[in-house]
Scaffold this active site. Structure first.
Site, PDB file in Angstrom:
ATOM      1  N   SER A 136      -6.506   1.960   0.555  1.00 13.10           N
ATOM      2  CA  SER A 136      -7.323   2.991   1.190  1.00 13.10           C
ATOM      3  C   SER A 136      -7.137   4.389   0.610  1.00 13.10           C
ATOM      4  O   SER A 136      -7.896   5.313   0.930  1.00 13.10           O
ATOM      5  CB  SER A 136      -7.006   3.040   2.692  1.00 13.10           C
ATOM      6  N   SER A 189      -2.354   0.040  -0.126  1.00 14.67           N
ATOM      7  CA  SER A 189      -3.273   1.174  -0.208  1.00 14.67           C
ATOM      8  C   SER A 189      -2.869   2.267  -1.180  1.00 14.67           C
ATOM      9  O   SER A 189      -3.656   3.170  -1.452  1.00 14.67           O
ATOM     10  CB  SER A 189      -3.475   1.784   1.185  1.00 14.67           C
ATOM     11  N   LYS A 197      -3.312  12.753   0.651  1.00 16.82           N
ATOM     12  CA  LYS A 197      -4.269  11.897   1.349  1.00 16.82           C
ATOM     13  C   LYS A 197      -4.537  12.429   2.750  1.00 16.82           C
ATOM     14  O   LYS A 197      -3.621  12.889   3.444  1.00 16.82           O
ATOM     15  CB  LYS A 197      -3.710  10.472   1.423  1.00 16.82           C
TER      16      LYS A 197
END
Length: 462
Positions: free
Chosen positions: A157, A181, A82
């Site tokens: 997210s 997330s 990420k």
């Protein structure tokens, strides 16, 4: 076994193929890079693809594995990271225009661990800007596209890490989780996502959203891969004062133990659980019963107070993280994200301290509940994926702001720090994945994997 579907293989199968020389890390990498190049312009999965670095690492891995110098089961395995997690000499943007050209000068601790194990970082995955959104649909680089329905949000997210796995564009991924997330996109992408116990995994080199809520967690296509990756990530780090002392632990050790004679607590469901989520959740409960577990409905007293304390903590800490950025960079923000950050300025010291007191009380409440049951389960998300940019959702005839729905079951586990995993349990009538959350005692990730593996085995044979 033929090699035609190798992009869908689990990590153990891939690693054995590398060791047996029936498949080459170079061939795997070239196929992945080709697919990413074809897919990424439309899917927005990756912000940065590390083509040359990944090719070079694949050649090196092939040479080392061929000589018998196998570093770990992850040697030569392409993994996505990420874009909140620093990678040395490769940009880390946080999905933000402000930091679109930011180049870290060192790796995050978790990236170092991956590289030391021989894993190959194939690219940096898209994220809701600054990881401040459970919908996953606000990024300077465009929202990642849900492969099950391109009108629907991917969940956030860690949206890009989720879509990378759902599209078979990596074999595992790292996400961050401050209020769900990792678990929310795992639920929406039909994959497995673990938020470990707070302090299990170092956050050094990870751009913060809220210091006491942030976690780094593994995202994979199956339970065993997840347990293998967590084993690699855990450990105390002197550069992260929040990390806990820990010895090496095999999180796969109970995967085949079964769950006969165990006790499962079922969290009493809220009014805004959609009927199609409730249906799959109740079917999963029946599977657990058939596997020999007993079911016990539980209620967390003052759950609304727990949710409020979680949100107060996130607001205050996110503002503290970004106050200087707000002053230094008045422009270049997604408006929704900026407004959310600025709202934290209004949180008083009294409100924040009261939230921390509630945190202590409610953490103990959960621990007391978990003395009587082995794990607690809930839906991961009360609804299936909503439309991109949809902010008011209708559930069972009532309208709710999406922000209070998406992290209803996930956010409290960030405040309490308890480990929690999402795994897929079915799909809606429209084909959208639905996830179940398994919550455990502090540092009980192996137990969570035990229950997840048992349910996964049943669902794989349905």
């Amino acid at each position: 076994m033929g090699t035609e579907n190798f992009l869908k293989w689990d990590i153990e199968t891939l690693s054995k193929a590398f060791a047996n020389k029936t498949l080459s890390p170079v061939d795997v990498m070239e196929k992945l890079l080709m697919n990413i190049e074809k897919d990424n312009e439309q899917s927005n999965t990756y912000i940065t693809v590390l083509k040359e670095e990944a090719r070079s690492a694949a050649k090196q891995a092939e040479l080392e594995i061929g000589q018998g110098h196998i570093k770990s089961i992850f040697h030569g395995v392409p993994i996505a990271v990420k874009d909140m997690i620093d990678t040395k000499d490769s940009r880390t943007t946080m999905g933000s225009q402000i930091f679109k050209d930011r180049i870290p000068d060192e790796d995050a601790t978790v990236v170092t661990k991956l590289k030391e194990a021989g894993a190959i970082i194939i690219g940096k995955t898209n994220t809701h800007e600054f990881a401040y959104g459970a919908s996953g649909d606000r990024s300077y680089f465009g929202p990642p596209v849900n492969p099950f329905n391109d009108r629907k949000m991917a969940g956030g997210s860690s949206s890009g890490s989720g879509t990378a796995l759902a599209n078979n564009l990596c074999y595992a991924a790292l996400g961050t989780d401050t209020g769900g997330s990792v678990r929310i996109p795992a639920s929406y992408m039909g994959i497995v996502g673990m938020k470990p116990s707070f302090g299990r995994v170092s956050k050094y080199g990870v751009f913060p959203l809220a210091w006491t809520l942030d976690h780094v967690g593994p995202m994979t296509r199956n339970v065993k891969d997840n347990a293998l990756l967590l084993k690699l990530l855990v450990g105390q780090d002197k550069q992260d004062p929040f990390t806990l002392p820990s010895e090496a632990e095999d999180f796969t050790r109970m995967l085949n133990a079964g769950i006969e004679g165990t006790r499962i607590g079922v969290l009493e469901l809220s009014d805004f659980v959609a009927d199609e989520v409730r249906k799959e959740f109740e079917q999963a409960i029946q599977h657990f019963q058939q596997l020999g577990a007993t079911i016990h409905v539980i209620k967390v007293e003052e759950y609304d107070k727990l949710l409020a304390a979680f949100r107060t903590t996130m607001q205050a800490e996110a503002y503290a993280v970004h106050a200087e950025n707000i002053n230094n960079y008045p422009d270049g923000w997604d408006e929704e994200v900026k407004n959310r950050i600025v709202s934290g300025e209004m949180v008083t010291a009294k409100a924040y301290i009261e939230a921390q007191l509630i945190k202590g009380q409610m953490t103990q409440n959960y621990i007391n509940i978990l003395k009587d049951v082995d794990v607690v389960i809930s839906p991961t998300v009360p609804i299936v994926a909503a439309d991109v940019n949809e902010r008011i959702v209708k559930v069972n005839g009532k309208e709710y702001p999406i922000g209070i729905v998406l992290n209803h079951y996930t956010g409290p586990l960030n405040l309490t720090g308890l480990p929690a995993l999402s795994l897929p349990i079915g799909v809606s009538e429209s084909g959208l994945p639905i996830g179940l959350q398994i919550i455990g005692r502090p540092l009980s990730e192996a137990t969570i994997y035990r229950f997840a593996s048992a349910l996964e085995s049943v669902l794989n044979n349905c």
